[in-house]
Design an enzyme around this catalytic site. Sequence first.
Site, PDB file in Angstrom:
ATOM      1  N   GLY A 194      21.236   7.217 -13.223  1.00 24.51           N
ATOM      2  CA  GLY A 194      19.229   7.058 -13.356  1.00 24.51           C
ATOM      3  C   GLY A 194      19.021   6.673 -14.554  1.00 24.51           C
ATOM      4  O   GLY A 194      18.375   7.148 -14.646  1.00 24.51           O
ATOM      5  N   ALA A 195      19.308   5.997 -15.505  1.00 19.36           N
ATOM      6  CA  ALA A 195      19.256   6.100 -16.772  1.00 19.36           C
ATOM      7  C   ALA A 195      18.074   5.084 -17.547  1.00 19.36           C
ATOM      8  O   ALA A 195      17.547   5.467 -18.430  1.00 19.36           O
ATOM      9  CB  ALA A 195      20.697   5.896 -17.740  1.00 19.36           C
ATOM     10  N   TYR A 246      15.339  15.778   1.048  1.00 22.87           N
ATOM     11  CA  TYR A 246      15.167  16.520  -0.137  1.00 22.87           C
ATOM     12  C   TYR A 246      16.684  18.211  -0.506  1.00 22.87           C
ATOM     13  O   TYR A 246      17.075  17.447  -1.427  1.00 22.87           O
ATOM     14  CB  TYR A 246      14.393  16.510  -1.137  1.00 22.87           C
ATOM     15  CG  TYR A 246      14.812  16.416  -2.585  1.00 22.87           C
ATOM     16  CD1 TYR A 246      14.784  15.635  -3.290  1.00 22.87           C
ATOM     17  CD2 TYR A 246      13.889  17.567  -3.319  1.00 22.87           C
ATOM     18  CE1 TYR A 246      15.349  15.152  -4.750  1.00 22.87           C
ATOM     19  CE2 TYR A 246      14.052  17.506  -4.862  1.00 22.87           C
ATOM     20  CZ  TYR A 246      14.535  16.682  -5.565  1.00 22.87           C
ATOM     21  OH  TYR A 246      14.165  16.529  -6.845  1.00 22.87           O
ATOM     22  N   SER A 267      14.804   5.786 -16.311  1.00 18.99           N
ATOM     23  CA  SER A 267      13.588   6.170 -16.968  1.00 18.99           C
ATOM     24  C   SER A 267      13.595   7.602 -16.854  1.00 18.99           C
ATOM     25  O   SER A 267      14.757   8.506 -15.721  1.00 18.99           O
ATOM     26  CB  SER A 267      12.192   5.475 -15.400  1.00 18.99           C
ATOM     27  OG  SER A 267      12.854   6.395 -13.900  1.00 18.99           O
ATOM     28  N   GLY A 268      13.024   8.576 -16.870  1.00 19.56           N
ATOM     29  CA  GLY A 268      12.079   9.353 -16.859  1.00 19.56           C
ATOM     30  C   GLY A 268      13.387  10.957 -17.215  1.00 19.56           C
ATOM     31  O   GLY A 268      13.792  10.373 -18.678  1.00 19.56           O
ATOM     32  N   ILE A 269      14.146  11.591 -16.609  1.00 18.04           N
ATOM     33  CA  ILE A 269      15.011  12.179 -17.045  1.00 18.04           C
ATOM     34  C   ILE A 269      15.987  11.660 -17.337  1.00 18.04           C
ATOM     35  O   ILE A 269      16.556  12.170 -18.709  1.00 18.04           O
ATOM     36  CB  ILE A 269      15.489  13.113 -15.852  1.00 18.04           C
ATOM     37  CG1 ILE A 269      14.043  14.694 -15.313  1.00 18.04           C
ATOM     38  CG2 ILE A 269      16.654  13.986 -16.965  1.00 18.04           C
ATOM     39  CD1 ILE A 269      14.874  15.464 -14.281  1.00 18.04           C
ATOM     40  N   GLY A 270      16.735  10.819 -16.869  1.00 16.02           N
ATOM     41  CA  GLY A 270      18.122   9.527 -17.579  1.00 16.02           C
ATOM     42  C   GLY A 270      17.339   9.148 -18.695  1.00 16.02           C
ATOM     43  O   GLY A 270      18.340   9.138 -19.640  1.00 16.02           O
TER      44      GLY A 270
END
Length: 315
Positions: free
Chosen positions: A88-89, A231, A91-94
Site C-alpha cells: 500500500g506504498a 471494516y 499514497s497516504g501512510i504507505g
Amino acid sequence: MASASPTFFIFKFIVSNTPCRLCGLVSASCGVRASSHDERLLSRSTPKSNFYKKIGNSFYTLAKIWCYDLHIEENAGKHMKKTAWITGAGSGIGAAMARAFAAAGYRVALTARNTEALETVAASLPAQEDVYIKSGDVTNRTGMADAAQEIAEWGGNLTVLCNNAGLNIPKRTWAELDWASWDQVIDVNVTGALNVIAACLPIMRAQKDGVMIHTSSWAGRFHSATGGVVYGASKHALSDLSLSLNDEEGKNGIRSTALCPAEVATPLLARRPGFDTDTMAAMIQPEDMAKTAVFVAEMQAGVCLPEIVLSPVRT
C-alpha cells in the site's frame, strides 16, 4: 617439488587457479587460491616441509582475514542495510512509511497496484539504488510469495514488513449491506494481509529476525460506527493475526505490532460518507504513523510491542 622455495610456495598458494578453499561465502569471487599440489606439500612431514607448513599456515590465516574483509567491503552496501517491504506504498501512510524508512537508512521495497504512484513515491526518496518497485495486488497469493522472495534476494534480507495495504467503502452499515463491496474489504484487509504475512514468514524464520508492522485501526481495537461494520471486523481480525504471530513466531526471532490509529488524514479517510475535509489538519498525519513504524522497527530485538493505539488530541 619438495625442494620448492618458500617464495614459490607462497606464490602458488596465492595465485593458483583452482577454487578457493579458504572461505565458503566468496569462493566464486575472492582472490585467494590454493591448489591440491600445495595441500599435498603441506601434508608432508619432513623438516623442510614443516618449515614451509608454518609459513603456509601464517599466510593461510592472513589470507582468510583478507578474503573475509574483501567480502565485507564488497557487500557492505547491500548486506549491512536492512530491507523494509511496504505494501500500500503508493499514497497516504504507505508513502510516508517509504520516506521514513529510507531516511532511516533502510533499503525499501514498494508494493501497490498502481505502478505510476509507486514511481512517484520512489522518485521522492534520497537513494534510488536503495529503492525497489514491485507492483502487485495483495490478494494475489502466489504473486505476494514471489514478491517476498524477489525482494529478499534484491535486498540481501527482508527484515521489516509494513503490512499496510487496506481499504474501506462508502456502504458501511447493516442497512446498506452490499455483498460485493463488503467481500472486497475482507479480501484486501484480511486475506491480503494473510498472504503477505505468509510470504514473509519463511524468510524471516530463516534469518531468525523480522519485524511485522500492521496498519490496523482504532476500529480494530474498539467498536467504531464511523469505520463501518465490515471494516471494523477486518481490522479486529488483523489485530488478532498480529497477536498470533507474537505467540507462535517469537521463538523464531519474529516480532509483530498492530498500529491502531484513530483518524489519519489520508485519501482513504476522505472517502468516509459525509466527511469534512477541513478537519484533516487536526488529525493524525501519515508522517506520525511512519515515525511510529520506524520506532517499532528500531526497538531492540528482546522487546515486543504488540499494539500501539494512537489518537489525535481532543480539543
